[in-house]
Design a protein around this motif. Structure first.
Motif, PDB file in Angstrom:
ATOM      1  N   LEU A 160       0.784  -1.236  -0.046  1.00  0.00           N
ATOM      2  CA  LEU A 160       0.055  -0.079  -0.066  1.00  0.00           C
ATOM      3  C   LEU A 160       0.758   1.256   0.094  1.00  0.00           C
ATOM      4  N   LEU A 161       1.951   1.140   0.746  1.00  0.00           N
ATOM      5  CA  LEU A 161       2.872   2.436   0.839  1.00  0.00           C
ATOM      6  C   LEU A 161       3.578   2.817  -0.423  1.00  0.00           C
ATOM      7  N   TRP A 162       4.244   1.650  -1.055  1.00  0.00           N
ATOM      8  CA  TRP A 162       4.816   2.100  -2.046  1.00  0.00           C
ATOM      9  C   TRP A 162       4.172   2.033  -3.365  1.00  0.00           C
ATOM     10  N   GLY A 163       2.878   1.474  -3.585  1.00  0.00           N
ATOM     11  CA  GLY A 163       2.234   1.623  -4.588  1.00  0.00           C
ATOM     12  C   GLY A 163       1.592   3.018  -4.779  1.00  0.00           C
ATOM     13  N   GLY A 164       1.209   3.711  -3.924  1.00  0.00           N
ATOM     14  CA  GLY A 164       0.584   4.876  -3.933  1.00  0.00           C
ATOM     15  C   GLY A 164       1.711   5.896  -4.063  1.00  0.00           C
ATOM     16  N   TRP A 165       2.614   5.799  -3.532  1.00  0.00           N
ATOM     17  CA  TRP A 165       3.810   6.775  -3.374  1.00  0.00           C
ATOM     18  C   TRP A 165       4.558   6.725  -4.835  1.00  0.00           C
ATOM     19  N   HIS A 166       4.657   5.579  -5.388  1.00  0.00           N
ATOM     20  CA  HIS A 166       5.233   5.702  -6.937  1.00  0.00           C
ATOM     21  C   HIS A 166       4.323   6.024  -7.719  1.00  0.00           C
ATOM     22  N   LYS A 167       3.085   5.922  -7.618  1.00  0.00           N
ATOM     23  CA  LYS A 167       2.176   6.571  -8.606  1.00  0.00           C
ATOM     24  C   LYS A 167       2.073   7.961  -8.599  1.00  0.00           C
ATOM     25  N   ARG A 168       2.128   8.705  -7.295  1.00  0.00           N
ATOM     26  CA  ARG A 168       2.326  10.048  -7.164  1.00  0.00           C
ATOM     27  C   ARG A 168       3.312  10.617  -7.732  1.00  0.00           C
ATOM     28  N   LEU A 169       4.738   9.633  -7.655  1.00  0.00           N
ATOM     29  CA  LEU A 169       5.890  10.299  -8.358  1.00  0.00           C
ATOM     30  C   LEU A 169       5.869  10.433  -9.739  1.00  0.00           C
ATOM     31  N   GLY A 170       5.039   9.375 -10.451  1.00  0.00           N
ATOM     32  CA  GLY A 170       4.778   9.345 -11.602  1.00  0.00           C
ATOM     33  C   GLY A 170       4.315  10.675 -12.196  1.00  0.00           C
TER      34      GLY A 170
ATOM     35  N   ILE B  75      -7.353  -5.267  -2.212  1.00  0.00           N
ATOM     36  CA  ILE B  75      -7.419  -6.350  -1.624  1.00  0.00           C
ATOM     37  C   ILE B  75      -6.314  -6.390  -0.394  1.00  0.00           C
ATOM     38  N   GLN B  76      -5.353  -5.502  -0.573  1.00  0.00           N
ATOM     39  CA  GLN B  76      -4.509  -5.221   0.491  1.00  0.00           C
ATOM     40  C   GLN B  76      -5.066  -4.736   1.693  1.00  0.00           C
ATOM     41  N   ARG B  77      -6.241  -3.886   1.545  1.00  0.00           N
ATOM     42  CA  ARG B  77      -6.753  -3.106   2.732  1.00  0.00           C
ATOM     43  C   ARG B  77      -7.729  -4.475   3.375  1.00  0.00           C
ATOM     44  N   ASN B  78      -8.436  -5.198   2.433  1.00  0.00           N
ATOM     45  CA  ASN B  78      -9.124  -6.443   3.093  1.00  0.00           C
ATOM     46  C   ASN B  78      -8.383  -7.107   3.837  1.00  0.00           C
ATOM     47  N   ILE B  79      -6.864  -7.689   3.335  1.00  0.00           N
ATOM     48  CA  ILE B  79      -6.225  -8.452   4.149  1.00  0.00           C
ATOM     49  C   ILE B  79      -5.788  -7.707   5.539  1.00  0.00           C
ATOM     50  N   ILE B  80      -5.559  -6.897   5.422  1.00  0.00           N
ATOM     51  CA  ILE B  80      -5.273  -6.070   6.861  1.00  0.00           C
ATOM     52  C   ILE B  80      -6.388  -6.041   7.698  1.00  0.00           C
ATOM     53  N   ALA B  81      -7.571  -5.885   7.242  1.00  0.00           N
ATOM     54  CA  ALA B  81      -8.727  -5.637   7.929  1.00  0.00           C
ATOM     55  C   ALA B  81      -9.085  -6.981   8.452  1.00  0.00           C
ATOM     56  N   GLU B  82      -9.088  -8.110   7.869  1.00  0.00           N
ATOM     57  CA  GLU B  82      -9.463  -9.343   8.229  1.00  0.00           C
ATOM     58  C   GLU B  82      -8.482 -10.093   9.038  1.00  0.00           C
ATOM     59  N   ARG B  83      -7.337 -10.060   8.653  1.00  0.00           N
ATOM     60  CA  ARG B  83      -6.220 -11.026   9.080  1.00  0.00           C
ATOM     61  C   ARG B  83      -5.357 -10.059  10.277  1.00  0.00           C
ATOM     62  N   VAL B  84      -5.562  -8.997  10.415  1.00  0.00           N
ATOM     63  CA  VAL B  84      -4.825  -8.305  11.375  1.00  0.00           C
ATOM     64  C   VAL B  84      -5.731  -7.609  12.401  1.00  0.00           C
ATOM     65  N   LEU B  85      -6.753  -6.869  11.912  1.00  0.00           N
ATOM     66  CA  LEU B  85      -7.569  -6.256  12.778  1.00  0.00           C
ATOM     67  C   LEU B  85      -8.820  -7.006  13.222  1.00  0.00           C
ATOM     68  N   GLY B  86      -9.158  -8.115  12.537  1.00  0.00           N
ATOM     69  CA  GLY B  86     -10.262  -8.894  12.915  1.00  0.00           C
ATOM     70  C   GLY B  86     -11.403  -8.405  12.660  1.00  0.00           C
ATOM     71  N   LEU B  87     -11.663  -7.675  11.778  1.00  0.00           N
ATOM     72  CA  LEU B  87     -12.775  -7.203  11.364  1.00  0.00           C
ATOM     73  C   LEU B  87     -13.633  -8.290  10.430  1.00  0.00           C
TER      74      LEU B  87
END
Length: 400
Positions: free
Chosen positions: A325-335, A383-395
Motif C-alpha cells: 500500500l505504501l509504495w504503490g501509492g507513493w510511486h504513482k504520485r511520483l509519476g 485487496i491489501q486493505r481487506n487483508i489488513i482488515a480481516e487478518r490483522v484487525l479481525g474485522l
C-alpha cells in the motif's frame, strides 16, 4: 535491529563498486538506467549481464547455504547490510534492470524455505550462475489480486510421474525470456478457494504446450505477457501436493522483505531526478509543488524505516500488505510529479525528426504511464486493505 554500516560493510562496498566499474562497460553500460517499464528492452544484453553477474558471484547474496555440512548454492555469503550495500552501488551506477530478479528473489528463497534438498541442488546453482531465468504464473484473467480463484488445473501424468497443466496465466513478467515458470494450479478436482492448490515448476520450452503472447502497455513496452498451458508437463511440486496456497503466500512475504529495501533505492534515484527537473524548470518555486516534493521525500524515508522494522519481526501477516500500500501509492504520485514539474514540455518527447524513427517516450513520460498500474498489480490496494482488515484487525469479512 542494528542497521548501521561497519568496517566490513565498507570493505564490501569498495569491492562491489570496483567490480561494477570494471564490468559495467560497453553494451552493458549503454543498456543501464532504464526506468519503470523497461525491464524487457535489450533482452539478449540483459541475459548476458546475468551471466556476468553470476560469474562474479553477485547473484543470490545472502541465500542460506542449507545448514551445517552442506555446500552453498553457488552464491556469495553476505549479511543483510551488505545486501543493501550491493543494491546501493548497483543503483548508483545505473546498472541494467535485472532479467533474473524473479529467479533470484522469488523462486530461490521459496525453494530454500519450502523445497527439498534435491530441488535446491538442481535449481539454485543455475540461477546463481545467471544461466536460468524464471517467470511467475500466478494471476489469471478471473483471478488477479484474488489468487484463491485460480482455475488453471493440473492432473497427474501417470506415465512420467509429474503433472499436466492446462489453463491461462496473465500479467506474467518476462515470460518470453524465461526458461521456467513456477505455477499456482489446482491439483484437486472440485476444490475451491485456498484448498487443492499446488506450487508447480514448469519448463517453458514445450512447443505446442506452452504459448506466450506479449501484452503491449500504453508505455510502449511489453514485459507483461499472457501464458497459455495446454497439457504442459510440470516436473516438480514444491512443498507437497495440495500445499500450494501456503507456499504461494510465503513467496509473497519473501517478495516484500529485503527486496522492498532494494526497490526503495531505485525509488530514491527516480525522486532525485524529478527534484533536479523541478529545479531546472523553476517549478520548485511553486510552494504547493515544492510541498509535494518534500512530502515524497519524507514518505520514502518512512517507508525505509517501516521496511527495516518489519525485517526484525517474524510472522506479521499485515507487513507485506502495508508495504505494498505504501509504495504503490507513493510511486504513482511520483509519476504524476515527474510530468508536472516539466510543465507543457512533458507532452512532447525526444523525437529526432531527421531520423524518421518511431516516436519514443521520455523517461518521465514512461514513469508516469507505467506507474498508473502500481496500485493494481501485485495485489490491488482494495485487496491489501481487506487483508489488513480481516487478518490483522479481525474485522468481519465482506459478504460474498
Amino acid at each position: 535491529m542494528d542497521f548501521s554500516f561497519g568496517p566490513d560493510d565498507a570493505a564490501f562496498r569498495a569491492e562491489a563498486r570496483s567490480w561494477l566499474e570494471a564490468h559495467l562497460v560497453g553494451e552493458y553500460a549503454a543498456e543501464g538506467g532504464d526506468g519503470a517499464g523497461g525491464e524487457r528492452e535489450g533482452a539478449a544484453i540483459r541475459r548476458a549481464w546475468e551471466r556476468e553477474l553470476g560469474g562474479g558471484g553477485w547473484i543470490g547474496l545472502g541465500w542460506e547455504d542449507g545448514g551445517a555440512g552442506t555446500e552453498p548454492h553457488g552464491n556469495r555469503r553476505a549479511t543483510l547490510t551488505q545486501q543493501v550495500v550491493w543494491a546501493e552501488e548497483y543503483a548508483r551506477l545505473r546498472a541494467p534492470a535485472r532479467a533474473g530478479h524473479i529467479g533470484e528473489n522469488l523462486l530461490a528463497p521459496t525453494l530454500i524455505a519450502y523445497g527439498s534438498r534435491e530441488q535446491q541442488r538442481r535449481f539454485l546453482p543455475p540461477v546463481a550462475r545467471g544461466e536460468t531465468l524464471w517467470c511467475q504464473g500466478y494471476s489469471e484473467p478471473g483471478a488477479g489480486s484474488d489468487l484463491a480463484g485460480v482455475r488453471t488445473a493440473a492432473v497427474r501424468d501417470t506415465e512420467r510421474g509429474g503433472h499436466r497443466v492446462t489453463g491461462q496465466k496473465i500479467w506474467t513478467s518476462l515470460a518470453r525470456d524465461a526458461d521456467w515458470c513456477f505455477v499456482l494450479a489446482r491439483t484437486e478436482p472440485g476444490s475451491r478457494r485456498h484448498h487443492g492448490l499446488s506450487f508447480l515448476l514448469v519448463p517453458m520450452d514445450q512447443p505446442g504446450r506452452v504459448e506466450v503472447r506479449p501484452i503491449r502497455q500504453m508505455s510502449g513496452t511489453s514485459e507483461f505477457n499472457e501464458v497459455f498451458f495446454d497439457g504442459a508437463y510440470a516436473e516438480e511440486v514444491v512443498g507437497g501436493e495440495g500445499n500450494g496456497w501456503s507456499v504461494a503466500m510465503g513467496l509473497l512475504a519473501l517478495e516484500r522483505g529485503v527486496s522492498t529495501l532494494v526497490q526503495q533505492i531505485g525509488f530514491a534515484a527516480e525522486l532525485d531526478r524529478v527534484v533536479k527537473a523541478a529545479v531546472a524548470t523553476g517549478a520548485v518555486t511553486d510552494p504547493v509543488l515544492r510541498e509535494r516534493l518534500v512530502r515524497q521525500w519524507a514518505e520514502l524515508r518512512t517507508m525505509r524505516w517501516n521496511a527495516l522494522r518489519t525485517l526484525g519481526t517474524e510472522g506479521d501477516p499485515g507487513a507485506p500488505s502495508v508495504a505494498k500500500l505504501l509504495w504503490g501509492g507513493w510511486h504513482k504520485r511520483l509519476g504524476e510529479l515527474a510530468v508536472e514539474v516539466r510543465g507543457a514540455a512533458a507532452a512532447v518527447g525526444p523525437y529526432d525528426w531527421s531520423s524518421g524513427a518511431p516516436y519514443e517516450l521520455s523517461e518521465a513520460q514512461r514513469l508516469f504511464l507505467f506507474t498508473r498500474s502500481d496500485t493494481i498489480y501485485g495485489g490491488s490496494d482494495e485487496i491489501q486493505r481487506n487483508i489488513i482488515a480481516e487478518r490483522v484487525l479481525g474485522l468481519p469479512r465482506e459478504p460474498r
